[in-house]
Design an enzyme around this catalytic site. Structure first.
Site, PDB file in Angstrom:
ATOM      1  N   ASP A   1      34.138  44.580  39.164  1.00  0.00           N
ATOM      2  CA  ASP A   1      33.965  46.042  39.216  1.00  0.00           C
ATOM      3  C   ASP A   1      35.288  46.786  39.415  1.00  0.00           C
ATOM      4  O   ASP A   1      35.398  47.641  40.316  1.00  0.00           O
ATOM      5  CB  ASP A   1      33.010  46.423  40.368  1.00  0.00           C
TER       6      ASP A   1
ATOM      7  N   GLU B   1      23.999  51.215  35.021  1.00  0.00           N
ATOM      8  CA  GLU B   1      24.850  51.291  36.215  1.00  0.00           C
ATOM      9  C   GLU B   1      26.303  51.420  35.764  1.00  0.00           C
ATOM     10  O   GLU B   1      26.604  51.467  34.566  1.00  0.00           O
ATOM     11  CB  GLU B   1      24.686  50.048  37.091  1.00  0.00           C
TER      12      GLU B   1
HETATM   13  O1  FUB Z   1      29.124  44.137  42.046  1.00  0.00           O
HETATM   14  C1  FUB Z   1      27.808  44.492  42.382  1.00  0.00           C
HETATM   15  C2  FUB Z   1      27.169  45.274  41.285  1.00  0.00           C
HETATM   16  O2  FUB Z   1      27.168  44.529  40.085  1.00  0.00           O
HETATM   17  C3  FUB Z   1      27.901  46.537  40.916  1.00  0.00           C
HETATM   18  O3  FUB Z   1      27.724  47.580  41.815  1.00  0.00           O
HETATM   19  C4  FUB Z   1      27.339  46.753  39.570  1.00  0.00           C
HETATM   20  O4  FUB Z   1      27.982  47.725  38.812  1.00  0.00           O
HETATM   21  C5  FUB Z   1      27.421  45.369  38.984  1.00  0.00           C
HETATM   22  O5  FUB Z   1      28.695  45.084  38.491  1.00  0.00           O
END
Ligand code: FUB
Length: 339
Positions: free
Chosen positions: A32, A242
């Site tokens: 991320d 997301e």
């Molecule tokens: O790293 C945890 C979660 O996985 C992140 O918040 C999302 O965007 C995905 O990458």
């Protein structure tokens, strides 16, 4: 904070690409990556993946991260420095578990680290921590940002100095639990809108000048298809999942995001940081691993995408960050990357 460690990433010429993307660091797992240039230096604010033995599920319980390490580089392809622990869950007074994807900003002599973590009731909120240094250590505010929800904060400062936060993620990111405006713990992920209903959009708000609170109520961001209509929830190759990110190029606002279960990074453009944003295409085809998450940043007149995959571990929850150049057509369209 622990002592910084440095790594020189492997690099090689490959086809038309200047850099063959390799993990930026190999001694810890990182994911991320939110990248920024502060005072001419590149700083990367990633998640710090660890093995905790939590069982894998659609809620992402196996992403049970506990702290952040900030990375820096003088140039793309140069030495990468890991600055050690910048913030630990135990130093966030309201935190429960799962320190997920962060972002950072700089204003008025202070660096702000924005982070999602579940509170003690297991509800994801966004917190903020401050430091006089881009690499921390950061001190967390005693409470989450009032009105914040879900995961994946991405902070964008416009050319007029106004700063906006984008946030949200479905499934384990809990966005579907806020459909009525109030958190509903009883709703499992299957209670997202039906496939023929409009998809849930990310949320956003302008930040106050103190960067610690929202200056306005949180709103939903509209992402539209070429027909001018919002994507349907069942359209999982296009709808928001997301990992939102906003950047500006030639006066246009580019909102990019992950489609989650179809594993694409896609983008939509608009004329205002508030949107609406109209879908334009795929930035990156699926990487190795389940999750895909990115940031886009300009460094010395060239644009780069920071992202992650699972090259080092082969495990979805133990990821490694990478960077590669982002190329555009003369009209600003982004070329699709096959990672
Ligand atoms: O790293 C945890 C979660 O996985 C992140 O918040 C999302 O965007 C995905 O990458």
């Amino acid at each position: 904070a622990t002592a910084p460690t440095t790594t020189t990433p492997d690099s090689a010429a490959s086809g038309s690409r200047k850099y063959l993307a390799r993990p930026l660091i190999k001694d810890i797992y990182t994911a991320d990556p939110s990248a920024h240039v502060f005072n001419g230096k590149i700083y990367i604010y990633p998640s710090h993946d660890i093995e905790t033995g939590m069982p894998e599920n659609d809620n992402g319980d196996h992403f049970a991260m506990r702290d952040y390490h900030i990375l820096s580089m003088d140039s793309i392809g140069g030495k990468v420095t890991d600055h050690g622990v910048a913030l630990d869950t135990k130093d966030i007074p309201w935190a429960g578990r799962q320190l997920w994807a962060p972002d950072a900003a700089f204003k008025n002599g202070t660096y702000y680290l924005y982070f999602p973590v579940k509170d003690k009731q297991d509800v994801f909120r966004i917190g903020v921590a401050t430091s006089k240094s881009p690499t921390g250590p950061f001190k967390a505010q005693p409470q989450p940002i009032p009105g914040s929800l879900s995961i994946d904060p991405a902070v964008f400062t416009d050319t007029d100095g106004k700063t906006y936060m984008y946030m949200g993620g479905i499934w384990g990111g809990q966005l579907q639990r806020w459909r009525t405006g109030k958190y509903d713990a009883s709703k499992p992920k299957e209670q997202e809108p039906g496939p023929q209903e409009a998809a849930l959009g990310p949320k956003m708000a302008r930040l106050s000048d103190n960067m610690l609170t929202f200056a306005e109520p949180v709103k939903e961001v509209q992402i539209l298809g070429a027909d001018g209509k919002p994507f349907l929830s069942g359209d999982n190759k296009h709808r928001f999942f997301e990992g939102g990110w906003l950047h500006k190029y030639n006066g246009k606002y580019y909102f990019s995001y992950s489609t989650g279960d179809t594993h694409l990074l896609v983008y939509a453009t608009g004329d205002s940081p508030y949107g609406p944003f109209t879908y334009q295409g795929v930035i990156m085809n699926p990487v190795e691993g389940w999750t895909t998450h990115h940031s886009i940043v300009e460094v010395n007149g060239k644009w780069y995408i920071f992202y992650h995959d699972t090259e080092l571990s082969g495990k979805t929850w133990l990821r490694n960050v990478k960077v590669t150049e982002l190329k555009r057509q003369p009209d600003g369209r982004i070329e699709t990357i096959n990672p």
